[in-house]
Design a protein around this motif. Structure first.
Motif, short mmCIF file in Angstrom:
data_model
loop_
_atom_site.label_atom_id
_atom_site.label_comp_id
_atom_site.label_asym_id
_atom_site.label_seq_id
_atom_site.Cartn_x
_atom_site.Cartn_y
_atom_site.Cartn_z
N LEU A 67 26.01 10.77 21.20
CA LEU A 67 25.45 11.83 22.07
C LEU A 67 24.42 12.17 21.23
O LEU A 67 22.76 11.89 22.28
CB LEU A 67 25.85 12.64 21.72
CG LEU A 67 27.60 12.75 22.41
CD1 LEU A 67 29.07 14.32 22.40
CD2 LEU A 67 27.91 13.11 23.69
N ASP A 68 23.73 11.85 20.85
CA ASP A 68 22.06 12.46 20.53
C ASP A 68 21.28 10.85 20.78
O ASP A 68 20.44 11.22 20.96
CB ASP A 68 22.01 12.18 18.57
CG ASP A 68 22.60 13.32 17.95
OD1 ASP A 68 23.04 14.33 18.19
OD2 ASP A 68 23.12 13.50 16.37
N ARG A 69 21.90 9.75 21.27
CA ARG A 69 20.35 9.31 20.78
C ARG A 69 20.68 9.45 22.92
O ARG A 69 19.56 8.82 23.28
CB ARG A 69 21.10 7.68 21.29
CG ARG A 69 21.30 7.42 19.37
CD ARG A 69 21.55 6.30 19.08
NE ARG A 69 20.71 4.53 19.74
CZ ARG A 69 21.39 3.84 19.91
NH1 ARG A 69 22.44 2.99 18.80
NH2 ARG A 69 20.46 2.80 20.27
N MET A 70 21.54 9.50 23.50
CA MET A 70 21.22 9.93 24.82
C MET A 70 20.52 10.72 25.74
O MET A 70 20.13 10.94 26.31
CB MET A 70 22.96 10.02 25.30
CG MET A 70 24.05 8.80 25.50
SD MET A 70 25.81 8.96 26.16
CE MET A 70 25.16 9.27 28.00
N GLU A 71 20.62 11.91 24.53
CA GLU A 71 20.02 13.45 24.07
C GLU A 71 18.54 12.70 24.36
O GLU A 71 17.61 13.21 25.22
CB GLU A 71 20.16 14.32 24.08
CG GLU A 71 20.29 15.61 23.78
CD GLU A 71 20.60 16.62 23.40
OE1 GLU A 71 19.44 17.45 23.27
OE2 GLU A 71 21.56 16.49 23.09
N LYS A 72 18.13 11.91 23.05
CA LYS A 72 16.93 11.33 23.78
C LYS A 72 16.26 11.16 24.43
O LYS A 72 14.88 10.44 24.73
CB LYS A 72 17.01 10.63 21.87
CG LYS A 72 16.26 11.08 20.73
CD LYS A 72 16.43 10.63 19.69
CE LYS A 72 16.84 11.44 17.73
NZ LYS A 72 16.98 10.72 17.63
N SER A 73 17.05 10.00 25.54
CA SER A 73 17.06 8.70 26.82
C SER A 73 16.78 10.04 27.48
O SER A 73 16.54 9.09 29.11
CB SER A 73 18.01 8.49 26.36
OG SER A 73 18.03 7.32 26.32
N ALA A 74 17.06 11.52 27.68
CA ALA A 74 17.20 12.16 28.64
C ALA A 74 15.92 12.77 29.60
O ALA A 74 15.20 13.47 27.91
CB ALA A 74 18.47 12.52 29.08
N LEU A 75 15.38 13.64 30.00
CA LEU A 75 13.92 14.27 30.55
C LEU A 75 14.40 15.73 29.25
O LEU A 75 15.96 16.14 29.64
CB LEU A 75 14.09 14.48 31.82
CG LEU A 75 14.34 13.06 32.72
CD1 LEU A 75 13.65 13.15 34.30
CD2 LEU A 75 12.58 12.64 32.08
N ASN A 76 13.48 16.70 29.34
CA ASN A 76 14.30 18.15 29.48
C ASN A 76 14.37 19.01 30.64
O ASN A 76 14.68 18.17 31.27
CB ASN A 76 13.02 18.61 28.75
CG ASN A 76 11.61 19.27 28.97
OD1 ASN A 76 12.47 19.38 30.99
ND2 ASN A 76 10.69 18.89 29.05
#
Length: 284
Positions: A260-269
């Motif tokens: 989840l942490d890594r997916m969130e880093k891949s996402a736009l704000n």
């Protein structure tokens, strides 16, 4: 108290599993625990299987007998004590699979939730028409009344986002899910507008992973991470073709927290995510 005639809910099973983990961490066998607690081995086994309802005082007594010193964990386990939660989902007991009831109960008690979705919109953020379009494509096909039962259950689950103390939600959605167009253009556009509206609420963050982000972990399945009152009581739900699968082993929780942490880093704000959703909605 005899075991319940109903199968234990996921929450009851989880309490029993955590008490078993405390026993094993203390180096006690079921036989040793029964002698320590002054209970039969059968009773200990039934408690650990979630078949016996135990009081908060009993949970605290068992935890202390197992030399557990984590007071936050003990308090959280005591909060899970008692019998089956008689929530609104019980009205669906003879209608929907037990996993659907377990999911609603876990959502009801979660401290916060993190959802990842690549192809489908998160169920908690779906409109009724979008949900109906998706559920109607189930394999094997569902009869119209069964479709409506599942749609109403999905919409009622969303109450956790509207109550006085709403559950914080972070939804990580891939751009592919935004462009699937389930239900046709009118339904799809209404769904995107609803997603924008929900993402503007203070307790909800909608984060979009754009196509340009490339590869990312967790792309093969939809996942919900439920945060419990303490980290040890977190739960992962995987959405599969054969129903919900719940995971709570410590190693599994660590793995999915990392994903989840890594997916969130891949996402736009959130602001850039809403802007992308608006552009896609305008294209429909």
């Amino acid at each position: 108290m005899p075991p319940s005639k109903l199968p234990p809910s996921a929450r009851q099973r989880r309490l029993g599993a955590e008490l078993r983990r405390l026993r094993e961490h203390a180096g006690l066998s079921a036989t040793g625990a029964s002698a320590l607690l002054g209970a039969t081995q059968s009773r200990v086994s039934n408690i650990e299987a979630g078949r016996y309802a135990v009081s908060a005082d009993r949970v605290r007594s068992i935890a202390h007998s197992y030399t557990c010193t984590d007071q936050a964990l003990i308090d959280a386990l005591a909060g899970m004590s008692g019998g089956r939660t008689r929530g609104w989902w019980e009205e669906y007991r003879e209608i929907l699979p037990s996993g659907a009831l377990d999911l609603a109960e876990i959502e009801h008690h979660a401290a916060s939730m993190h959802i990842t979705s690549v192809i489908h919109m998160p169920g908690l953020l779906q409109t009724g028409e979008h949900a109906r379009a998706v559920i109607s494509d189930a394999v094997p096909p569902l009869a119209p009344p069964d479709v409506e039962h599942r749609v109403s259950h999905r919409i009622k689950r969303q109450a956790v986002l509207y109550r006085d103390d709403p559950t914080p939600l972070t939804a990580i959605v891939h751009e592919a899910a935004l462009r699937m167009g389930f239900g046709g253009r009118t339904v799809a556009r209404a769904q995107l507008e609803h997603l924008i509206e929900m993402g503007e609420r203070k307790h909800i963050s909608v984060l979009v992973i754009p196509f340009g982000a490339g590869t990312f972990p967790g792309s093969g399945q939809s996942t919900v991470y439920f945060c419990g009152p303490v980290a040890q009581l977190d739960t992962v739900q995987l959405d599969t073709d054969h129903g919900s699968e719940f995971l709570d082993a410590p190693a599994q929780l660590v793995k999915y927290r990392t994903v989840l942490d890594r997916m969130e880093k891949s996402a736009l704000n959130p602001a850039k995510s809403r802007a992308l959703i608006r552009r896609i909605a305008q294209d429909n």
